[in-house]
Design a protein around this motif. Sequence first.
Motif: not given
Length: 326
Positions: A202-203, A205-208, A225-226, A228
């Motif tokens: 998993e990526d 940077t897409q962690d919620r 990218k980071c 968010s």
Amino acid sequence: MKAAIRTQYGSPDVLKVEETHQPVPLENELLVKVYAATVNRTDCGILTGKPAIIRLFTGLLEPSDATTGTDFAGLVVAVGSQVTAYKAGDRIWGFNDRGLRSHAEYMTVSENEAIAVIPEGITYEQAAASIEGAHYAYNFIKRVPLGGNRKVLLNGATGAIGSAALQMLKYYGAEVTAVGNTPNLNLLKSMGADRVIDYTAEDFTQDREQYDFVFDAVGKSTFGKCKSLLKPGGVYISSELGPNAENPFLALWTPVTRGKQVRFPLPTDRKSSIGFIKKLLEEGRFRPIIDRRYPLADIAEAFRYVLTGQKTGNVILTCNQDGERV
């Protein structure tokens, strides 16, 4: 004695292990029999001369030091007439990111360098594996306030910098999400990670989740990218300049915006780093991670492996083969 010698910047192919004269200590220097060093990311920069900015410190057109090596652990065998803090028989370790010529059987070092006596119970190899990456990790840690159970995402947590940063963050009570690859997830948990992310699945940077700090210990992501991932007022720190060398500039600009920030640590205080790491070792709060060991004769192969970017923790170079590791 034998030492790793090169006369130009380049790939590991430029390195040769040759017989050379044993150095003689000046009045303020120690002569050290080197038992262990590492081949690390700093060494790779000094070997290749990349990024180019490193040549401002190591020689513009050709390397100022023929012998590579930035860290060491070894035995003091002689001291200069003005040395007062150390004596023959002391087991010491140290680091200088501009170079120490430590990829050799013997070296000299000033007693004013960032050196210290190795704590009891720590081997030469363990000591050598506890300084280069840990020095940079400590300079991450110093740039942010870590009280109050801060949430931190740590990318590259299995490298020399990342594995040291993880243990230091836990020492200060942070809640750490560590990013690594599948084979090392259990290692990350054993070092105290509260949560792990497998970057092969998993990526991150897409962690919620949102974090007070994002530390990129391998420099493979970006602030963009980071961003968010950060809470309002959160801080991003990378071990690298960034793809377009933007991180130093963002470190100047983002505080003006009073939002999410970039900080770019300048790791200059090596003596403070080695003092802190020595304290952790003495308290049993730091465990250096060792991936592979190479004899001095195979130093080019050690560099090739480190340059793949796939090492876990540290790669050890054994510079004397007389059986002493303690």
